[in-house]
Design an enzyme around this catalytic site. Structure first.
Site, PDB file in Angstrom:
ATOM      1  CB  SER A   1      -7.722   3.923   3.192  1.00 13.33           C
ATOM      2  OG  SER A   1      -6.883   3.291   4.167  1.00 13.33           O
TER       3      SER A   1
ATOM      4  CE  LYS B   1      -3.850   2.028   2.674  1.00 15.35           C
ATOM      5  NZ  LYS B   1      -4.715   1.831   3.859  1.00 15.35           N
TER       6      LYS B   1
ATOM      7  CB  SER C   1      -8.487   1.178   6.239  1.00 15.75           C
ATOM      8  OG  SER C   1      -9.170   2.405   6.297  1.00 15.75           O
TER       9      SER C   1
END
Length: 540
Positions: free
Chosen positions: A207, A127, A231
Site C-alpha cells: 500500500s 505516507k 506494503s
C-alpha cells in the site's frame, strides 16, 4: 543509547569523510562547478551540480557542511520536480506549506554548526496514514479528509526533532489495501490512482504506492512507508527502489492508522541502502534500539561488508513466472561470483501461515481501527465507517467492495481463545519458518523475489498480486529489505532479503553489499505502456 548520543553518532558519521563506496550507479557529481549558472529545466534531476537520482544523504550533508548546497535549494528542487513530474504519476497528495521554512531553519543550523543529525535539512515524504498535525491524514479515505490529527505520529516527531524537512504526504492504497476483497493498489478516493513511473499503465503495488513511486521519480530524498504484509517491500521492488520493513517494535506505531498491532510497522524507503539505514537510525527510538545498535544501523549502509563468505538461501518462488525465475538465477550467479555461498531453500509452514494470517488480521483490525477512529473526527468506529462508504459514491469510484471491513465487523474478538490460539500459532510457525531454515543451512539471510513484473492497473479486475515472499518476516515481526535486482523488460523486480529477530543492522549491511554488486537501479522513462512484445507485457 541516549538520544543525545544517537544524534552525535549519526551526525559524526554523516558529516565526516565520505566512504568510497557511494551509491550504485553513482553520478552525483555533475560536470562543472557548484555554481548555479543558468536555471535548469524544472523537471531536471540536477541541482547545483548534484544528480538527485543518485546522490546520497552523506554526500548532501557534506555539500551543506562546506556551503555549496543549502537545504532550501534542495527543497526547492524537489518541490519543482513534484510540480513538473508528479502529474504523470500522481504520487504526492500535498506538499507542506511550511517546507521552505523548515529548510531555512536547517540552513541556520548548518551555518552555526549545530546540525542535529543525518536527516537535518533532508526532504522526506510521509505516507498518508501517518499522522501529521499540520496536514490532513486520511489513509486515502474521504472519511478522514476533515481536520488534521491533533498531534504528529511519534515517528514524525522524531523526524522533526532530527531536523528533517517534512516535504508532504504521499498517496497510498486506501486503508492500506484492507477494505475490499479485490482492491486496486495505488488507488484512493482522496488521491486517485498512482502510476508506476517506469510504465505508466502498470501498477505501483501497495500500500506504500505513492512513497515508492515518488522515490523512483526523485520527488524526495527519502520516504516513509508502512507494512502489515508486503506494503513496503512490494512497492519498493515494483518501483525499483529500496524499502526496509523493520523488526516489529523498532519504530513506534503511535499515531499511524492501523491494521494490526501484531504486524504493523512503519519503515524507511529510499533510492539506496545508505539513505535507508540512516533514516532508520532516526526513526528507531532509544527505548527500542538495543545498546550499541544505533551506530551499527547508521554504519550498515555506508560501510557494506562485502559478500565474501556470506551464506544466502535462495527461495525461488517459480509461481512468480519464468522471467522472474531467470532473473533470480542470474542474481544468484552474480552473488556467487562475489564470493557468497548461495543455496536453494524452501521455508516450511507456508500453507498454514497463508490459512491463518487473514482471519487473525480481521479480528485485530476491528480492535485497532476502532481505537484509532476514536481519536479522529468523522466515523467513530468500524460500523460507522462502513455506513460512510455506503453513503458516499466517490468511495466506490474504482471499486465498490468493502468485504474486508464487513468481515472484520463480525470477526471474533481478540479476547476469544480461538483467536489467541491462532495468533500464537502464526507467531510460532512464522518464526520457525525463518529460524529453522537459517539454522539448517547456516545462513546470513534468505533471499527471494520481492515482486512480479507490475501488472496493468485495472479497477474492474483488481490486483494480480499473490506474492508470498513477504509473509514469513511480516508475520514473525522479523526484518526484511527489498533492493533492486533487475528488470523484466521495462519493469523492475526487487530482491527481498530477510533475517532473524532484530537483525536489522546486519540485514542492511548485507543489503548494501548486494546492492553494490547488482547495481541494478536505473531511472524511469515514464513510458505510457510497455513496448509491443516486451517482456512483462501480458499484465503480470
Amino acid at each position: 543509547m541516549k538520544k543525545r548520543n544517537l544524534a552525535a553518532v549519526t551526525a559524526a558519521l554523516v558529516l565526516g569523510p565520505l566512504v568510497a563506496a557511494g551509491a550504485p550507479g553513482q553520478r552525483a557529481e555533475a560536470s562543472g562547478s557548484d555554481a548555479v549558472g543558468s536555471s535548469p529545466p524544472v523537471d531536471t534531476p540536477l541541482v547545483r551540480g548534484v544528480d538527485l537520482d543518485t546522490v546520497t544523504i552523506p554526500e548532501l550533508q557534506a555539500r551543506m557542511k562546506r556551503g555549496s548546497l543549502t537545504s532550501s535549494a534542495l527543497t526547492r528542487a524537489y518541490l519543482r520536480r513534484i510540480k513538473a513530474v508528479d502529474p504523470r504519476i500522481n504520487a504526492v497528495l500535498r506538499t507542506s506549506p511550511t517546507a521552505l521554512r523548515q529548510a531555512a531553519a536547517s540552513d541556520v543550523r548548518h551555518r552555526r554548526g549545530t546540525v542535529r543529525g543525518p536527516l537535518d535539512g533532508i526532504p522526506v515524504l510521509i505516507k498518508d496514514n501517518v499522522n501529521t498535525h499540520d496536514m490532513p491524514t486520511t489513509a486515502g479515505s474521504l472519511a478522514l479528509a476533515g481536520d488534521p490529527p491533533d498531534k504528529d505520529a511519534a515517528l514524525v516527531e522524531r523526524l522533526r526533532a532530527a531536523g528533517a524537512v517534512i516535504l508532504g504526504k504521499a498517496n497510498m492504497s486506501e486503508w492500506a489495501n484492507f477494505r475490499a476483497a479485490r482492491p486496486t493498489s495505488g488507488w484512493s478516493a482522496v488521491g486517485g490512482q498512482t502510476n508506476n513511473p517506469y510504465v505508466l499503465d502498470r501498477n505501483p503495488c501497495g500500500s506504500s504506492s505513492g512513497s515508492a513511486a515518488a522515490l523512483a521519480a526523485s520527488l524526495a530524498q527519502v520516504a516513509i512507508g508502512t507494512e502489515t504484509d508486503g506494503s513496503i517491500v512490494c512497492p519498493a521492488g515494483m518501483n525499483g527502489v529500496v524499502g526496509h520493513k523493520p523488526s516489529l517494535g523498532l519504530v513506534s506505531q503511535s499515531g499511524v492508522v492501523p491494521i494490526s498491532a501484531e504486524q504493523d510497522t512503519a519503515g524507511p524507503m529510499a533510492r539506496n541502502v545508505v539513505d535507508t539505514a540512516l533514516t532508520l537510525s532516526v526513526l528507531s527510538g532509544r527505548d527500542t534500539v538495543r545498546a550499541g545498535s544505533a551506530l551499527r544501523l547508521a554504519e550498515a549502509g555506508t560501510r557494506p561488508g562485502g559478500l565474501r563468505g556470506k551464506r544466502i538461501g535462495l527461495w525461488r518462488l517459480p509461481s512468480l513466472g519464468t522471467e522472474v525465475d531467470a532473473l533470480m538465477t542470474r542474481t544468484a550467479a552474480r552473488l556467487r561470483a562475489s564470493g557468497a555461498r548461495v543455496v536453494e531453500v524452501s521455508p516450511p509452514y507456508q500453507d498454514r501461515l497463508a490459512a491463518l494470517e487473514f482471519p487473525a488480521l480481521l479480528s485485530e483490525f476491528h480492535r485497532d481501527i476502532d481505537a484509532y477512529l476514536a481519536t479522529r473526527g468523522g466515523p467513530r468506529n468500524l460500523a460507522e465507517l462502513i455506513e460512510f462508504n455506503r453513503a458516499h459514491p466517490a468511495e466506490q469510484a474504482c471499486f465498490a467492495g468493502q468485504e474486508l471491513f464487513e468481515q472484520a465487523l463480525t470477526a471474533p474478538s481478540t479476547a476469544d481463545p480461538a483467536y489467541r490460539a491462532m495468533r500464537a500459532e502464526l507467531t510460532d510457525l512464522s518464526r520457525r519458518s525463518i529460524d529453522e531454515t537459517m539454522a539448517a543451512h547456516d545462513l546470513d539471510a534468505i533471499a527471494s523475489p520481492a515482486n512480479p513484473p507490475a501488472w496493468t492497473t485495472d479497477c474492474a479486475r483488481g490486483d494480480n498480486d499473490v506474492i508470498p515472499s513477504s509473509t514469513p518476516a511480516a508475520v514473525a515481526g522479523y526484518p526484511s529489505l527489498s533492493v533492486p535486482a533487475g528488470f523484466v523488460g521495462e519493469l523492475p523486480v526487487g530482491l527481498l532479503l530477510m533475517a532473524g529477530d532484530h537483525q536489522d543492522a546486519e540485514l542492511l549491511s548485507l543489503g548494501a553489499a548486494v546492492e553494490h554488486r547488482l547495481d541494478a537501479w536505473r531511472a524511469p522513462r515514464y513510458l505510457p505502456t510497455s513496448p509491443s512484445g516486451a517482456a512483462g507485457s501480458s499484465g503480470r
